[in-house]
Design a protein around this motif. Structure first.
Motif: not given
Length: 190
Positions: A131-158
């Motif tokens: 649960g400690r992604p780098s800025q670069t990893d998070a930005q790549a995810f967001l640049n792909a079309g996801y939102r920060e809320e999706h990060i929380l969804g992944i935490i729920l999936g985890l």
């Protein structure tokens, strides 16, 4: 490496169990996969799993295909043979995930769809970094079309996959016949 410990508790017989276990199993809406029958030995565990699973499916903000990418990626990363097999079957038959996507995840290979690959990779990052992604990893995810809320969804999936994967590890849960065609084994690590 030492042999892992496996619980000796048998699967719960829904007709001959505690009222609490019977009540939780009833909420499973008639589904009785081996995993549920094992987890019902601790009704609070199964209850928490079922609630989290339902909330992930209904409210985490992912399409059915994306949900399977998250669940299958985590199951493979955790080496859960039961959940990797079950989610492969669900992906094929219920969520309509293209076979090449499911197969790539099962084999630890990149997914050809760039958005799904970004989801697979960021799910792995969240798993691997606890649960400690780098800025670069998070930005790549967001640049792909996801939102920060999706990060929380992944935490729920985890959270959901930690419950099921770890329970399956300690029970050595046998894969249900229904899922057998999509049985999965982790690649050997030499």
């Amino acid at each position: 490496m030492t042999e892992p410990y496996h619980l000796k508790l048998p699967p719960v017989d829904p007709e001959h169990t505690t009222s609490e276990a019977r009540e939780v199993l009833a909420r499973a809406q008639g589904r009785r996969p081996n995993m549920y029958l094992m987890m019902a030995n601790q009704p609070a565990l199964l209850d928490t799993y079922l609630y989290g699973y339902e909330r992930f499916r209904k409210a985490a903000g992912f399409t059915p295909v994306e949900q399977e990418v998250v669940f299958l990626t985590l199951s493979v990363e955790n080496g859960c043979e039961y959940c990797a097999g079950a989610h492969s079957f669900i992906a094929d038959h219920l969520s309509k995930v293209p076979g090449e996507v499911t197969d790539a995840i099962r084999e630890g290979q990149p997914v050809q769809d760039p958005k799904l690959e970004a989801l697979r990779m960021f799910t792995r990052v969240m798993h691997d970094t606890r649960g400690r992604p780098s800025q670069t990893d998070a930005q790549a995810f967001l640049n792909a079309g996801y939102r920060e809320e999706h990060i929380l969804g992944i935490i729920l999936g985890l959270s959901v996959k930690t419950i099921s994967n770890y329970a399956n590890h300690v029970f050595n849960t046998p894969l249900d016949e229904t899922f057998r065609a999509r049985e999965w084994r982790p690649a050997s690590r030499d």
